[in-house]
Every structure is written in structure tokens, then in C-alpha cells.
Scaffold this motif. Structure first.
Motif, mmCIF file in Angstrom:
data_model
loop_
_atom_site.group_PDB
_atom_site.id
_atom_site.type_symbol
_atom_site.label_atom_id
_atom_site.label_comp_id
_atom_site.label_asym_id
_atom_site.label_seq_id
_atom_site.Cartn_x
_atom_site.Cartn_y
_atom_site.Cartn_z
ATOM 1 N N GLN A 173 63.232 40.537 -81.664
ATOM 2 C CA GLN A 173 63.309 40.380 -80.209
ATOM 3 C C GLN A 173 62.046 39.725 -79.677
ATOM 4 O OE1 GLN A 173 64.010 44.057 -78.153
ATOM 5 N NE2 GLN A 173 64.245 43.089 -76.152
ATOM 6 N N ASP A 201 62.128 36.036 -80.508
ATOM 7 C CA ASP A 201 63.100 35.346 -79.652
ATOM 8 C C ASP A 201 62.527 35.140 -78.257
ATOM 9 O OD1 ASP A 201 65.892 34.354 -79.190
ATOM 10 O OD2 ASP A 201 65.860 36.019 -77.746
ATOM 11 N N THR A 202 61.882 36.164 -77.757
ATOM 12 C CA THR A 202 61.282 36.059 -76.427
ATOM 13 C C THR A 202 60.183 35.012 -76.424
ATOM 14 O OG1 THR A 202 61.750 38.397 -76.008
ATOM 15 C CG2 THR A 202 60.086 37.353 -74.620
ATOM 16 N N HIS A 203 59.412 34.994 -77.489
ATOM 17 C CA HIS A 203 58.315 34.029 -77.563
ATOM 18 C C HIS A 203 58.852 32.598 -77.627
ATOM 19 C CE1 HIS A 203 54.227 32.777 -78.197
ATOM 20 N NE2 HIS A 203 54.571 32.154 -79.355
ATOM 21 N N ILE A 204 59.942 32.421 -78.408
ATOM 22 C CA ILE A 204 60.544 31.087 -78.479
ATOM 23 C C ILE A 204 61.086 30.650 -77.140
ATOM 24 C CG2 ILE A 204 62.479 29.779 -79.498
ATOM 25 C CD1 ILE A 204 62.089 31.367 -82.045
ATOM 26 N N ASP A 205 61.718 31.578 -76.437
ATOM 27 C CA ASP A 205 62.288 31.257 -75.127
ATOM 28 C C ASP A 205 61.191 30.884 -74.153
ATOM 29 O OD1 ASP A 205 63.345 32.612 -72.291
ATOM 30 O OD2 ASP A 205 64.823 31.394 -73.355
ATOM 31 N N THR A 206 60.061 31.626 -74.238
ATOM 32 C CA THR A 206 58.940 31.348 -73.330
ATOM 33 C C THR A 206 58.358 29.979 -73.591
ATOM 34 O OG1 THR A 206 58.423 33.698 -73.207
ATOM 35 C CG2 THR A 206 56.690 32.177 -72.563
ATOM 36 N N THR A 242 59.830 27.470 -75.053
ATOM 37 C CA THR A 242 60.785 26.412 -74.722
ATOM 38 C C THR A 242 60.798 26.150 -73.220
ATOM 39 O OG1 THR A 242 62.160 27.059 -76.603
ATOM 40 C CG2 THR A 242 63.195 25.695 -74.920
ATOM 41 N N THR A 243 60.768 27.199 -72.455
ATOM 42 C CA THR A 243 60.784 27.051 -70.994
ATOM 43 C C THR A 243 59.499 26.394 -70.524
ATOM 44 O OG1 THR A 243 62.152 29.028 -70.812
ATOM 45 C CG2 THR A 243 61.036 28.289 -68.817
#
Length: 459
Positions: A53, A56-61, A63-64
């Protein structure tokens, strides 16, 4: 990354040697005692879920936060790919056009040239085959014309005998043409032409047989002795009733027949002037000698049993031997004619080779293993005569008593027979021969003949 997420060991996850089973095993061992039963897997599972998790959160951050640079980078790579693709497609189009131009300028022309080449090769083979057929037919017509001069039956005259050698050469020309069936040669494919097959079976082969029979007939009928026509045994050597012209005619017929048999003898692909053996010539001459020997032996056996006929029989035997002497002299002077099927190279290198190819006598003597035909005749007859005389003595009766009583007369008659038979016919004498026509010293042969008869009488 480690500063923003201190709970996750990114170094372990990003290592090239990272192994998921090994990492899971380490989590289980770090939260459990290996000896506990059962194991508690909820804690390591929670740790793994937390890490996932968090990642995933780090990747989303990320990417954004970096969406615009990522999009720009993707656009630049897409544009570059498009430019590369356009350049490659341009090169492919150029290559296709070059291939089509090459196909038009080379392949199509090559196909047309290949068709022309095949057509030209077929025309050349057809032309060569046509020339071969034309030559075969021409030689066939020439052979038929020559055979009209030679004749097919009856006595062989001088004019007919002179035509035998040219006819034999024509046969050899046809034989060479039929045998030259190699690729690119004149005779290639002739065996598939019906007119040539017909010519070979219905013209050439029968003519060759007739020509061979005529030549053998001349050799078989060869006779130059005039003993039987000159008055009897009292005339030593006989006075020839043959004129010079008749003698020359006999020699001419025999010479042409011998050369014809030489030419018609079978050859091999490896035959040369040195190793060629004229089998037909040797066979005809051997048959002539064997016939004279057999006839003489049978006649002398009968005469020894009935002595009143002995003088006439010995005269006939002398005449046969004189013919053999004349034949030997003729063979020594007749040279082999040029043979079109024998290899022209490999010339004679020694005196023996030159002698073997200079006349017809040498190969015959070599085949018979003798140095003289008259000596071969007398010795062969003496070798078989002793047993015949012994049979007469074993039967006994008047014949045996008469033969024993007149043995001195028989001895003198046989010696005289050998002496008379060793002379050349008078019409055949040359300047180099002795005045009496005697050829060589035949005392030994006379002694052998006398002993073959006297030996059984003295037992």
C-alpha cells in the motif's frame, strides 16, 4: 524515496538480486519462532500489505506530482518513433522501387535470354543430330555401292577383292559414328532415330557379315602351289602352271582379304596401334592352318594303311605346306592398313613394338607361339602322327606288315615330302631366295616327321 517513506526499505526492493520468496521467508522468521506450532502469518502478511500500500501510494504521489514531465517525455519519444518510422518507410519504398527496376531490367531480360539460350541449345543438338543422320545415311549408301563391287557370293575376283578394304573402312566409319554417343559428339542421340536403327540392323550388320564371309573365303581358298597340277612327285618343286599375272592376282586377293579381316576385328575403347590384337585375322589364319593340318594328318594316316596311295598323299601334303610357306612369305610383306578407330598416339618405342606393327606375320606367330608356320605345321602333325601309326601297328594285318616291310621307302618319301613342301612355289620366288626355292633348313622337321612314323615301326 527513503526520506519520504522511512518505513519501506526501497534499497532491498530495487536491488537486482531481490527475491520475493527469500524476502517473505525473512519476514516470517523475524516475527515467529521457528519452533512454534502453528506459525503466526498475520503479522508478516500485514507487513507485506502495508509495504504494498505504501509503494502504491508513493507511485501515485510521484505520478501526480510529475505528470507533465512524464507526458512531455512520452510525447517526445512518440514523435521520435514516428520520425524513425517515416524514415524507415521511405527507405523501404526506395528499396521496393529499386527491386522493381532491377526485376524489369535484369530478371525479365534474364528470363528472355534463358529462353533464347535453351532454344539455341536445342537447335544445336538438332543440327548435330541431323548431320549425324545425314552422315550415317551417306555412309550407308556408300557401303551399298561398294558391296555391289565386292559381290555377295561366288568366287572372289581381283576387282571384287580390291573393293573389300574400302568397304571395311566404311563399316568402321559407321561403327565409329554409332559408338560416338558421348555428350556433344556427332553420334549423340543416333540410337533414338528410327532410320539410323533401321540402317544399322538391315544394312550395316548384314553387309559386315557378308564382307567378313568373303574375306574368310579368300583366306580359306588361298593356294599358290602347283605341285598337284605339274605332273607328280618326281618333279622337285614342280613347274608352275600359274602365270605371273595369276600369282599376282592371288596375292592381291589374299592381301585385301587379310587387311579386311584386320580392319573388321573388334576394338576396345583403350585399343592402340601397339596393344590391338586382330582377332578375326588371327582366327581365319589359324583356321586355315588347322584345316591343312587336319586334312594332311587324316590323309597320311589313310595312306600309311594303304601304301599305294602314299606318293599322291605326300604330294598333296607338300602342296599344302608350300601354300603355308607362300602364306608366311606374304604375311611378312603385308603391312596393316591405317585403322580409323585405333588411337593415333602412343607410337612404337622399341624395336619389338615396331616389328609387331609392321606386318601380319608377327602377331600370328606370337599367338601360335612359334617362329615359323611351316615348322609349326610339321611339328604339329608329327606330334599327332605317332599315335595314328601305333594304332595301325596295333591292328596288325596286311597294312601293318606292308608298312613295316616298306619302311625304308616310307622314310625316304616322308623326308622328300618335307623337303618338297619347304620350297616356295616357283611363281612366288623372289630374287632373294635360293635358286631351288627352299626356304630355311628343314632337316630337323624332316627328322621329327620321320621319327614319328619310324618310331612305332621299330618297337
Amino acid at each position: 524515496m527513503s526520506s519520504s517513506s522511512p518505513y519501506i526499505d526501497y534499497t532491498t526492493f530495487t536491488s537486482p538480486t531481490f527475491s520475493a520468496p527469500a524476502y517473505a521467508n525473512s519476514l516470517v522468521l523475524s516475527t515467529n519462532n521457528p519452533t512454534d506450532t502453528p506459525l503466526d502469518l498475520s503479522t508478516p502478511l500485514s507487513r507485506v500489505l502495508f509495504d504494498v500500500q505504501e509503494v502504491d501510494t508513493h507511485i501515485d504521489t510521484l505520478t501526480t506530482k510529475h505528470a507533465l514531465p512524464i507526458i512531455q517525455h512520452t510525447q517526445s519519444r512518440s514523435a521520435a518513433s514516428t520520425r524513425v518510422l517515416e524514415s524507415v518507410e521511405e527507405q523501404v519504398r526506395s528499396l521496393n522501387e529499386s527491386y522493381k527496376r532491377l526485376e524489369r531490367e535484369v530478371l525479365e531480360r534474364h528470363e528472355s535470354a534463358e529462353q533464347v539460350r535453351v532454344a539455341a541449345a536445342r537447335m544445336l543438338r538438332t543440327l548435330r543430330l541431323g548431320r549425324g543422320v545425314q552422315r550415317a545415311v551417306q555412309l550407308g549408301r556408300q557401303l551399298e555401292g561398294q558391296m555391289e563391287e565386292v559381290g555377295r557370293e561366288g568366287v572372289v575376283r581381283v576387282g571384287e577383292a580390291r573393293g573389300m578394304v574400302p568397304a571395311a573402312n566404311t563399316v568402321l566409319g559407321l561403327r565409329g559414328l554409332f559408338g560416338a554417343g558421348g555428350k556433344g559428339e556427332e553420334g549423340e542421340g543416333l540410337e533414338r532415330v528410327k532410320v539410323v536403327v533401321t540402317l544399322r540392323t538391315e544394312v550395316v550388320s548384314p553387309v559386315e557379315r557378308v564382307l567378313l564371309q568373303r574375306a574368310q573365303q579368300v583366306v580359306r581358298e588361298f593356294s599358290m602351289s602347283s605341285l598337284l597340277a605339274s605332273g607328280g612327285p618326281g618333279q622337285q618343286g614342280g613347274q608352275s602352271t600359274q602365270t605371273f599375272a595369276q600369282t599376282e592376282d592371288t596375292k592381291t586377293r589374299a592381301t585385301n582379304a587379310l587387311q579386311t579381316l584386320y580392319l573388321l576385328s573388334p576394338t576396345k575403347p583403350t585399343s592402340t596401334l601397339i596393344n590391338f590384337e586382330p582377332t578375326l585375322l588371327i582366327s581365319a589364319l589359324q583356321t586355315y592352318l588347322q584345316t591343312a593340318l587336319t586334312s594332311s594328318l587324316a590323309a597320311l594316316t589313310r595312306a600309311l594303311a594303304t601304301l599305294p596311295t602314299l606318293d599322291r598323299t605326300l604330294l598333296e601334303i607338300s602342296a599344302r605346306c608350300q601354300n603355308i610357306v607362300a602364306l608366311e612369305a606374304l604375311l611378312a610383306t603385308v603391312s596393316p592398313p591405317p585403322h580409323p578407330l585405333l588411337s593415333p598416339h602412343s607410337p612404337p618405342t622399341t624395336t619389338d613394338d615396331e616389328l609387331a606393327t609392321s606386318n601380319f606375320l608377327t602377331p600370328l606367330n606370337r599367338h601360335l607361339d612359334t617362329s615359323s608356320l611351316p615348322s609349326y605345321f610339321w611339328r604339329s602333325m608329327a606330334g599327332q602322327l605317332s599315335s595314328r601309326v601305333q594304332e595301325i601297328m596295333n591292328r596288325g594285318g596286311v597294312s601293318a606288315r606292308t608298312l613295316r616291310t616298306n619302311r625304308d621307302r616310307v622314310r625316304d618319301a616322308i623326308r622328300e615330302c618335307v623337303d618338297r613342301g619347304s620350297q616356295l612355289p616357283v611363281s612366288s620366288l623372289s630374287a632373294g631366295k635360293r635358286a631351288d626355292g627352299k626356304v630355311g633348313n628343314w632337316e630337323r622337321e624332316a627328322a621329327v616327321m620321320v621319327q614319328s612314323v619310324m618310331g612305332p615301326l621299330q618297337r
